[in-house]
Design an enzyme around this catalytic site. Structure first.
Site, PDB file in Angstrom:
ATOM      1  N   HIS A 161       0.832  -1.220   0.000  1.00 25.10           N
ATOM      2  CA  HIS A 161       0.000   0.000   0.000  1.00 25.10           C
ATOM      3  C   HIS A 161       0.859   1.261   0.000  1.00 25.10           C
ATOM      4  CE1 HIS A 161      -3.316  -2.729   1.091  1.00 25.10           C
ATOM      5  NE2 HIS A 161      -2.430  -3.273   1.915  1.00 25.10           N
ATOM      6  N   SER A 282      15.605  21.336 -16.117  1.00 28.10           N
ATOM      7  CA  SER A 282      14.464  22.214 -16.377  1.00 28.10           C
ATOM      8  C   SER A 282      14.952  23.455 -17.111  1.00 28.10           C
ATOM      9  CB  SER A 282      13.813  22.609 -15.051  1.00 28.10           C
ATOM     10  OG  SER A 282      13.090  23.807 -15.202  1.00 28.10           O
ATOM     11  N   LYS A 288      16.821  21.777 -10.919  1.00 27.82           N
ATOM     12  CA  LYS A 288      16.061  20.553 -11.146  1.00 27.82           C
ATOM     13  C   LYS A 288      16.874  19.450 -11.821  1.00 27.82           C
ATOM     14  CE  LYS A 288      12.336  19.586 -10.483  1.00 27.82           C
ATOM     15  NZ  LYS A 288      11.073  19.895 -11.158  1.00 27.82           N
ATOM     16  N   GLU A 295       9.684   8.634 -16.445  1.00 29.07           N
ATOM     17  CA  GLU A 295       8.302   9.093 -16.665  1.00 29.07           C
ATOM     18  C   GLU A 295       7.793   8.655 -18.033  1.00 29.07           C
ATOM     19  OE1 GLU A 295       7.758  13.374 -14.896  1.00 29.07           O
ATOM     20  OE2 GLU A 295       9.810  13.132 -15.576  1.00 29.07           O
TER      21      GLU A 295
END
Ligand code: ARG
Length: 489
Positions: A161, A282, A288, A295
């Site tokens: 979970h 970024s 970043k 992704e």
């Protein structure tokens, strides 16, 4: 009477040309050009069979086989590209053959339809793609397996979970992903086998009145079985669906791993960092470092699933046997195969650039009472029924929580007030490392168990590599490479 035209497969019963817009609409050449080599190989096998049974005489057999071989050579060596106004790759090949050898080209299509031809080419193509996909899967598995070998004693929380659950080792975790891909590699090998059904000789749907030998074509193509029924043969796209499923499954597995890379490289988890070579930045925020590869792998699974669902939808409700609907199988199939191949390669590259942070993993073992189950199992060893032990360990957790300490920091008398059977040796069960190492049950996280899993998966990898070695080229292709196409005719 008009003569048959090169570049046109019919015409005898037609008085007008197909509307150009509809020619474009119905054409599959833009995407089935990818089958060019496979269709040539299928044609070589067909021509060889025709020659063996005497449907092509010596002179025509030589012209057709050498003509096809010449086209194949030119395509392979980049001198000729499948391109033209034809509606599909099969028509293009026949036109080029006609240009090169003249009238004998008209004999190649004897007892053959594009319906059995296209599925033959697609089966050959699928088998090649499956082999490459399995190769990619093995290469990715190897990265995880080698990393696992270094982390048998690197303890971290295992999750259910997405809540900290019980201590596991990083090796145990990495191998879980490797085993999932192992199931994929095995599944893809099965699909490779299923794709090896030879359907050439089924004709349009009802075979032929000519003395063809589909068993000979099957032999020359290196296929494993021969169609039992010609209607079934031209209708069957199970191998397309199974391939799409096998590839989609790989994508789903990769997406689950990729999601963990995203989570683990966040400051919130901090279990891993990415090497600069596998991270992106970024345009606005200078600080970043983004896990964009992960992704995209996660997202591309969606694309693969869409292709699988689309293919199932195309097949649903189709009457026997060949229908133009079946032409719609290729783009989605190629898309899911290409997506899977691209993701597997990217994942291998990314996996190699993941730098684990054992220190952060160790920190995460604190505070979650991850060894409460081990306390309960300690009590079970002392004769307490599991339900009671579960309840008593739960009380110990509550006690530790209220004192703001770990289970192993509770004084023995406090522990005993919750768990009367506890003794001073209970502390060995409460330390996460010790608790993980004590989970020696089959498949568990104890280092000696994980070492066994490591050994077992290495054996699996060897088996898969042996399969890759053995999954050889069709005999007709070898004959072509070795200049033996006419041997024994
Ligand atoms: N281009 C078609 C396909 O990809 C093959 C042609 C099938 N035969 C026919 N009569 N339309 O499936």
């Amino acid at each position: 009477m008009s003569e048959p035209q090169a570049g046109k497969l019919w015409g005898g019963r037609f008085g007008a040309e197909l509307d150009p817009a509809l020619h474009r609409f119905t054409a599959s050449f833009p995407f089935d050009r990818r089958l060019v080599r496979h269709d040539l190989v299928g044609s070589l096998a067909h021509a060889r069979m025709l020659a063996e049974v005497g449907l092509l005489d010596g002179q025509d057999a030589r012209a057709v086989l050498e003509g096809l071989a010449g086209i194949l050579r030119d395509v392979e060596e980049g001198r000729l590209a499948a391109d033209g106004p034809e509606e599909d790759v099969h028509t293009w090949i026949e036109r080029v053959l006609h240009e090169r050898i003249g009238e004998a080209a008209g004999r190649l299509h004897t007892a053959r339809s594009r319906n059995d031809q296209v599925s033959t080419a697609l089966r050959l193509c699928v088998r090649g793609c499956l082999r490459e996909l399995v190769e990619g899967v093995v290469a990715l598995q190897e990265v995880w397996v080698e990393q696992a070998a270094d982390h048998l004693q690197t303890w971290m929380p295992g999750y259910t979970h997405l809540q900290r659950a019980q201590p596991v080792s990083l090796a145990h975790h990495l191998l879980a992903h490797a085993w999932a891909l192992n199931a994929d590699a095995r599944r893809l090998q099965q699909v490779y086998h299923h794709a090896g059904l030879s359907v050439l000789g089924a004709g349009a749907l009802a075979g032929s009145s000519l003395p063809i030998r589909p068993d000979r074509t099957a032999y020359w193509l290196g296929f494993t079985a021969l169609f039992p029924n010609s209607l079934y043969a031209v209708s069957d796209r199970d191998y397309v669906l199974e391939t799409a499923f096998g590839a989609a499954m790989v994508l789903v597995h990769l997406s689950r791993w990729a999601e963990e890379v995203v989570l683990w490289t966040s400051a919130e988890f901090g279990f891993a960092e990415l090497a600069d070579s596998v991270a992106k930045g970024s345009s606005l925020m200078p600080q970043k470092k983004n896990p964009e590869v992960a992704e995209l792998i996660r997202a591309k699974a969606g694309r693969g699933l869409a292709a699988l669902a689309g293919l199932l939808a195309v097949l649903k409700g189709l009457p026997l046997s060949y229908n133009s609907d079946l032409q719609e199988d290729k783009e989605m199939l190629f898309d899911v195969l290409d997506t899977a191949a691209g993701c597997v390669d990217a994942a291998r590259c990314l996996a190699g650039g993941v730098r684990y942070r054992p220190d952060r993993m160790r920190q995460a073992l604190q505070g979650g009472y991850l060894t409460a189950t081990d306390l309960a199992e300690y009590l079970v060893r002392r004769g307490v029924p599991f339900r009671t032990a579960h309840h008593q360990a739960g009380r110990a957790v509550r006690e530790a929580e209220s004192r703001g300490c770990e289970l192993w920091e509770l004084p023995l008398e406090v522990l005993r007030s919750c768990c009367p059977q506890a003794d001073s040796d209970v502390y060995g069960a409460l330390q996460p490392e010790g608790a993980g190492a004590a989970r020696r049950s089959w498949g568990g996280p104890a280092p000696e168990r994980v070492a066994e899993q490591l050994e077992a998966i290495r054996r699996e990898l060897e088996t898969t590599r042996a399969w890759l070695q053995a999954a050889s080229q069709p005999p007709i292709y070898t004959a072509y490479r070795e200049g033996r196409l006419l041997e024994g005719l």
